[in-house]
Design an enzyme around this catalytic site. Structure first.
Site, PDB file in Angstrom:
ATOM      1  N   CYS A   2       0.695  -1.420   0.099  1.00  0.00           N
ATOM      2  CA  CYS A   2      -0.587  -0.078  -0.115  1.00  0.00           C
ATOM      3  C   CYS A   2       0.526   1.125   0.417  1.00  0.00           C
ATOM      4  O   CYS A   2       1.876   1.104   0.796  1.00  0.00           O
ATOM      5  CB  CYS A   2      -0.701  -0.119   0.954  1.00  0.00           C
ATOM      6  SG  CYS A   2      -1.925  -1.847   1.466  1.00  0.00           S
ATOM      7  N   ARG A  27       5.062   0.219  -6.072  1.00  0.00           N
ATOM      8  CA  ARG A  27       5.293  -0.928  -4.916  1.00  0.00           C
ATOM      9  C   ARG A  27       4.779  -1.690  -4.980  1.00  0.00           C
ATOM     10  O   ARG A  27       4.667  -2.873  -4.028  1.00  0.00           O
ATOM     11  CB  ARG A  27       4.427  -0.102  -3.589  1.00  0.00           C
ATOM     12  CG  ARG A  27       5.581   1.723  -2.751  1.00  0.00           C
ATOM     13  CD  ARG A  27       5.334   2.403  -2.437  1.00  0.00           C
ATOM     14  NE  ARG A  27       4.970   1.696  -0.822  1.00  0.00           N
ATOM     15  CZ  ARG A  27       5.951   2.035  -0.492  1.00  0.00           C
ATOM     16  NH1 ARG A  27       6.874   2.525  -0.233  1.00  0.00           N
ATOM     17  NH2 ARG A  27       5.365   1.484   0.753  1.00  0.00           N
ATOM     18  N   TRP A  75      -2.654  -2.293  -1.771  1.00  0.00           N
ATOM     19  CA  TRP A  75      -2.043  -4.070  -1.700  1.00  0.00           C
ATOM     20  C   TRP A  75      -3.266  -5.057  -0.654  1.00  0.00           C
ATOM     21  O   TRP A  75      -2.631  -4.882   0.155  1.00  0.00           O
ATOM     22  CB  TRP A  75      -0.917  -4.514  -1.443  1.00  0.00           C
ATOM     23  CG  TRP A  75      -0.164  -4.979  -2.080  1.00  0.00           C
ATOM     24  CD1 TRP A  75       0.293  -5.571  -3.601  1.00  0.00           C
ATOM     25  CD2 TRP A  75       0.322  -6.457  -1.608  1.00  0.00           C
ATOM     26  NE1 TRP A  75       0.824  -7.135  -3.412  1.00  0.00           N
ATOM     27  CE2 TRP A  75       0.922  -7.712  -2.364  1.00  0.00           C
ATOM     28  CE3 TRP A  75      -0.192  -7.296  -0.193  1.00  0.00           C
ATOM     29  CZ2 TRP A  75       1.023  -8.365  -1.622  1.00  0.00           C
ATOM     30  CZ3 TRP A  75       0.350  -8.307   0.257  1.00  0.00           C
ATOM     31  CH2 TRP A  75       0.811  -9.098  -0.573  1.00  0.00           C
ATOM     32  N   GLY A 101      -0.170  -1.022   5.626  1.00  0.00           N
ATOM     33  CA  GLY A 101       0.113  -2.652   7.237  1.00  0.00           C
ATOM     34  C   GLY A 101      -0.855  -3.042   7.640  1.00  0.00           C
ATOM     35  O   GLY A 101      -1.896  -3.722   7.419  1.00  0.00           O
ATOM     36  N   LYS A 488      14.317 -14.145 -10.598  1.00  0.00           N
ATOM     37  CA  LYS A 488      13.860 -13.489 -11.593  1.00  0.00           C
ATOM     38  C   LYS A 488      13.268 -13.496 -12.486  1.00  0.00           C
ATOM     39  O   LYS A 488      12.075 -13.003 -12.888  1.00  0.00           O
ATOM     40  CB  LYS A 488      15.052 -13.212 -12.000  1.00  0.00           C
ATOM     41  CG  LYS A 488      15.658 -11.787 -11.809  1.00  0.00           C
ATOM     42  CD  LYS A 488      15.076 -10.361 -11.268  1.00  0.00           C
ATOM     43  CE  LYS A 488      15.174 -10.180 -10.079  1.00  0.00           C
ATOM     44  NZ  LYS A 488      14.911 -10.398  -8.747  1.00  0.00           N
ATOM     45  N   GLU A 491       9.642 -14.238 -10.977  1.00  0.00           N
ATOM     46  CA  GLU A 491       9.218 -12.588 -10.730  1.00  0.00           C
ATOM     47  C   GLU A 491       8.367 -12.018 -11.840  1.00  0.00           C
ATOM     48  O   GLU A 491       7.081 -12.301 -12.010  1.00  0.00           O
ATOM     49  CB  GLU A 491       9.815 -11.489 -10.064  1.00  0.00           C
ATOM     50  CG  GLU A 491      10.355 -12.131  -8.316  1.00  0.00           C
ATOM     51  CD  GLU A 491      11.091 -11.592  -7.891  1.00  0.00           C
ATOM     52  OE1 GLU A 491      10.698 -10.590  -7.173  1.00  0.00           O
ATOM     53  OE2 GLU A 491      12.104 -11.212  -8.827  1.00  0.00           O
ATOM     54  N   HIS A 507      19.509 -36.037  -7.247  1.00  0.00           N
ATOM     55  CA  HIS A 507      19.243 -36.424  -7.036  1.00  0.00           C
ATOM     56  C   HIS A 507      17.879 -36.135  -6.892  1.00  0.00           C
ATOM     57  O   HIS A 507      16.803 -35.481  -5.453  1.00  0.00           O
ATOM     58  CB  HIS A 507      19.960 -35.829  -5.167  1.00  0.00           C
ATOM     59  CG  HIS A 507      21.087 -36.507  -5.261  1.00  0.00           C
ATOM     60  ND1 HIS A 507      21.466 -37.555  -4.188  1.00  0.00           N
ATOM     61  CD2 HIS A 507      22.730 -36.268  -4.840  1.00  0.00           C
ATOM     62  CE1 HIS A 507      22.830 -37.846  -4.224  1.00  0.00           C
ATOM     63  NE2 HIS A 507      23.241 -36.568  -4.506  1.00  0.00           N
ATOM     64  N   LYS A 606       6.689  -4.187  -4.402  1.00  0.00           N
ATOM     65  CA  LYS A 606       8.524  -3.644  -3.788  1.00  0.00           C
ATOM     66  C   LYS A 606       8.675  -3.381  -3.166  1.00  0.00           C
ATOM     67  O   LYS A 606       9.770  -4.136  -2.021  1.00  0.00           O
ATOM     68  CB  LYS A 606       8.732  -2.466  -5.144  1.00  0.00           C
ATOM     69  CG  LYS A 606       9.792  -1.663  -4.378  1.00  0.00           C
ATOM     70  CD  LYS A 606      10.662  -2.876  -5.843  1.00  0.00           C
ATOM     71  CE  LYS A 606      12.322  -2.316  -6.098  1.00  0.00           C
ATOM     72  NZ  LYS A 606      12.714  -3.262  -6.237  1.00  0.00           N
TER      73      LYS A 606
HETATM   74  C1  G6P Z   1      10.271  -8.037  -2.583  1.00  0.00           C
HETATM   75  C2  G6P Z   1      10.475  -7.039  -3.910  1.00  0.00           C
HETATM   76  C3  G6P Z   1      11.906  -8.235  -3.613  1.00  0.00           C
HETATM   77  C4  G6P Z   1      12.730  -7.533  -2.939  1.00  0.00           C
HETATM   78  C5  G6P Z   1      12.256  -7.998  -1.123  1.00  0.00           C
HETATM   79  C6  G6P Z   1      12.989  -7.714   0.480  1.00  0.00           C
HETATM   80  O1  G6P Z   1       9.963  -9.216  -2.158  1.00  0.00           O
HETATM   81  O2  G6P Z   1       9.774  -7.285  -4.020  1.00  0.00           O
HETATM   82  O3  G6P Z   1      12.274  -7.738  -4.874  1.00  0.00           O
HETATM   83  O4  G6P Z   1      13.597  -8.345  -2.993  1.00  0.00           O
HETATM   84  O5  G6P Z   1      10.580  -7.835  -1.116  1.00  0.00           O
HETATM   85  O6  G6P Z   1      12.979  -6.831   0.380  1.00  0.00           O
HETATM   86  P1  G6P Z   1      14.055  -5.385   0.593  1.00  0.00           P
HETATM   87  O7  G6P Z   1      13.576  -4.316   0.419  1.00  0.00           O
HETATM   88  O8  G6P Z   1      14.102  -6.078   2.125  1.00  0.00           O
HETATM   89  O9  G6P Z   1      15.360  -5.996  -0.152  1.00  0.00           O
END
Ligand code: G6P
Length: 611
Positions: A2, A27, A75, A101, A488, A491, A507, A606
């Protein structure tokens, strides 16, 4: 996650709020909304499911004139994405709230408020805040007092902004566990989840602290109160990166722009931190030298891509600094009965510095007798930076694409600096230090050369667009790089991808290998190369199609079913940084071919500011 924007200005705020929401799109969100107090003193609201563009359309049909308002990108956590669940949430016609939050005791509060006659329209946890503040507003003289009393009832995490028709020209904001900044204008004041939301109107910010409540009022008045209710002065800081950082420039996507910024930002991460033949330990702060000489263990905690950076660092720190290292995802670490050996350094890695689990892990660690805490972070003034004993900024500049790229490679660069700093105080051979320092200095040039391979990588991507699965292999410090490559691809292209240390192939995952399963392998010139070559043969023998990113000197050549892309030779310790790039570009091109939303992939955020 959010996003919040708020504005009290000398002009209509709709355009400021809308632009703020656009800037927070990165975000991750699923609906958006806005509430403005009109010149006649009436509160009006618009909300829309989907992109901010849908809200803009709605505002085009029915504008919201007024000089004081709040807006939000949601979100979904409690209740599906829908117009009724979108923020702002109102109590009656006169009061509106936006929230980032989770209110953990919302069920009990909802029961209490329903019994008190309040009607709920949404499934969200946030709506209780609107009614609580409205109830308190009836008991107190102004909005500030009402918000304060309502906050006392809330359990959980929040950043909030509240407007009320009874208090025109006033916004009350509060933060506990979720980020909120005040933008300081001339005769105007703003609120935002991060500075990027407000760079179109100001470059001066006050970063609110935990428990702070703020009142913005006409004329640009900003009053901050701490958790105890005392008026406090918080420093106004100037945002250094300029507004260009928040625009795509000539690139099609933020992610592509950020991939191409890597030579420059890696150089920035090294700037002023390397001596002639050794890293400058004082880059980590004046107390670093004394603290580092006591370090006997390192615990690294992070989430997502940042966690993968920590996994690479384990190989480096154990090999060059000779310290035992544990690396763990924050959401697990924070709920474990962690045993902390004496003189352990606690390290968090985070792009945003606001990831809820990483922040909670730091707070948990602070109670557990660590020697000190170090944050390696990209956002100055973030909670993680403020709450850690030491910090090293990664200097990547704002990262907007949800899939992290430049933040990761600068984290790795910073972690190599940490390796050298700890190595230096723990007697790493001077020759080795000098060799690594020289290699680091040459890294930005090599990164540029890898970026120049983009057309070849784009050509490889066509082989993936129709696939449903992919397997990534790496050994040693390249296993985390394989994990990052798989992450990547997942995502942004929504292709299921897994990563394995190549030695584990037999394995289990080998059972999956056939012509429909592309296998991507990173094969730098290190001591595990011969073993990796045998693993690749195992894949070929099962008809698997191989894509190998290999050092130009290793002698892996193209053959039937094996596509090879040669990378420039690099000091093998730094290869994990260099080999990240082709995997980023590969995922990017696959996603573009598939037509996904590269910068804002579905369901992802994000900055994950809730647990
Ligand atoms: C989210 C983002 C990722 C990021 C992760 C940790 O999942 O989409 O790209 O690696 O949070 O975020 P930070 O800001 O703590 O690196």
């Amino acid at each position: 996650m959010c996003g919040i924007v708020g504005a009290v200005a000398e002009r209509n705020v709709e355009a400021i709020l809308l632009e703020g929401l656009r800037r927070l799109e990165y975000r991750g969100y699923d609906s958006a909304g806005m509430a403005v107090v009109s010149p006649q003193g009436a509160l009006q609201r618009r909300r829309a499911v989907g992109k901010v563009a849908a809200l803009a359309e709605c505002l085009g049909d029915a504008p919201l004139p007024g000089r004081c308002g709040i807006a939000h990108t949601r979100w979904a956590t409690h209740g599906r994405p829908s117009e009724t669940n979108a923020h702002p949430h109102q109590s009656g016609e006169g009061l509106a709230v936006v929230h980032n939050g989770i209110i953990e005791n919302h069920e009990a509060l909802r029961r209490e408020l329903v019994a008190d006659g309040y009607r709920f329209d949404s499934e969200t946890d946030t709506e209780v805040v609107a009614h609580l503040v409205a109830r308190e507003r009836g008991r107190h003289a102004d909005l500030l007092a009402a918000v304060r009393h309502a906050l006392a009832r809330l359990e959980g995490a929040y950043a909030l902004a509240v407007v009320s028709a009874d208090d025109p020209g006033t916004i009350v904001g509060a933060r506990k566990g979720s980020p909120l900044v005040v933008g300081v204008g001339i005769g105007e004041a703003f609120l935002g989840s991060d500075p990027l939301a407000l760079l179109q109107v100001t470059d001066r910010f006050v970063y609110l602290e935990e428990g702070d409540v703020v009142r913005l009022s006409a004329g640009g008045r900003v009053e901050v109160f701490d958790a105890a209710g005392a008026a406090v002065k918080r420093e106004v800081q100037t945002f250094e990166h300029g507004d260009g950082a928040a625009s795509k420039g000539d690139y099609r996507h933020f992610m592509l722009k950020e991939i191409h910024e890597q030579p420059a930002v890696i150089a920035a991460a090294l700037e002023g931190r390397l001596g002639e033949r050794a890293a400058l330990v004082e880059s980590f702060g004046p107390e670093a030298e004394a603290l580092f000489s006591r370090v006997r263990q390192v615990h690294i905690v992070a989430c997502g891509t940042s966690y993968h950076a920590g996994m690479v660092a384990r190989y480096w720190l154990e090999r060059f600094a000779g310290v035992p290292v544990q690396v763990e995802v924050a959401s697990e670490y924070r709920y474990r009965r962690v045993v902390v050996p004496e003189d352990t350094l606690f390290v968090t890695l985070s792009q945003s510095g606001e990831t809820a689990d990483t922040l909670a892990a730091l707070r948990f660690a602070r109670e557990r007798g660590y020697l000190a805490s170090l944050a390696i972070c990209n956002v100055p003034g973030s909670s993680l930076v403020r709450e850690s004993d030491l910090c090293l900024m990664t200097q990547a500049g704002p990262e907007i694409g949800v899939a992290s790229t430049k933040a990761f490679t600068t984290q790795l660069t910073a972690l190599m600096l940490l390796t050298l700093a700890l190595g230096r105080v723990r007697d790493l051979a001077e020759e080795t230090q000098a060799e690594l320092v020289a290699a680091l200095r040459g890294l930005p040039r090599l990164v540029e050369r890898v970026l120049a391979l983009d057309p070849q990588i784009e050509a490889l991507s066509t082989a993936f667009a129709e696939k449903h699965h992919a397997l990534f292999l790496g050994r040693g410090a390249h296993f985390p790089i394989a994990l990052e490559g798989a992450l990547k691809l997942k995502e942004i292209s929504y292709i299921h991808a897994e990563a394995y240390p190549a030695g584990e192939l037999k394995h289990g995952p080998l059972a999956l290998v056939d012509s429909e399963m592309p296998v991507i392998s990173v094969a730098p010139n290190d001591e595990l190369l011969d073993k990796l070559k045998s693993n690749l043969q195992e894949v070929r023998a099962r008809g698997g199609e191989l894509f190998v990113f290999a050092d130009e000197r290793v002698g892996i050549e193209e053959a039937e079913g094996i596509r090879v892309l040669h990378l420039p030779h690099v000091h093998e310790a730094l290869a994990p940084i260099l080999y990240t790039l082709p995997l980023q570009l590969l995922s990017y091109h696959v996603a573009v071919l598939k037509g996904t939303d590269v910068d804002q992939p579905r369901n992802l955020a994000k900055s994950v500011t809730v647990e």
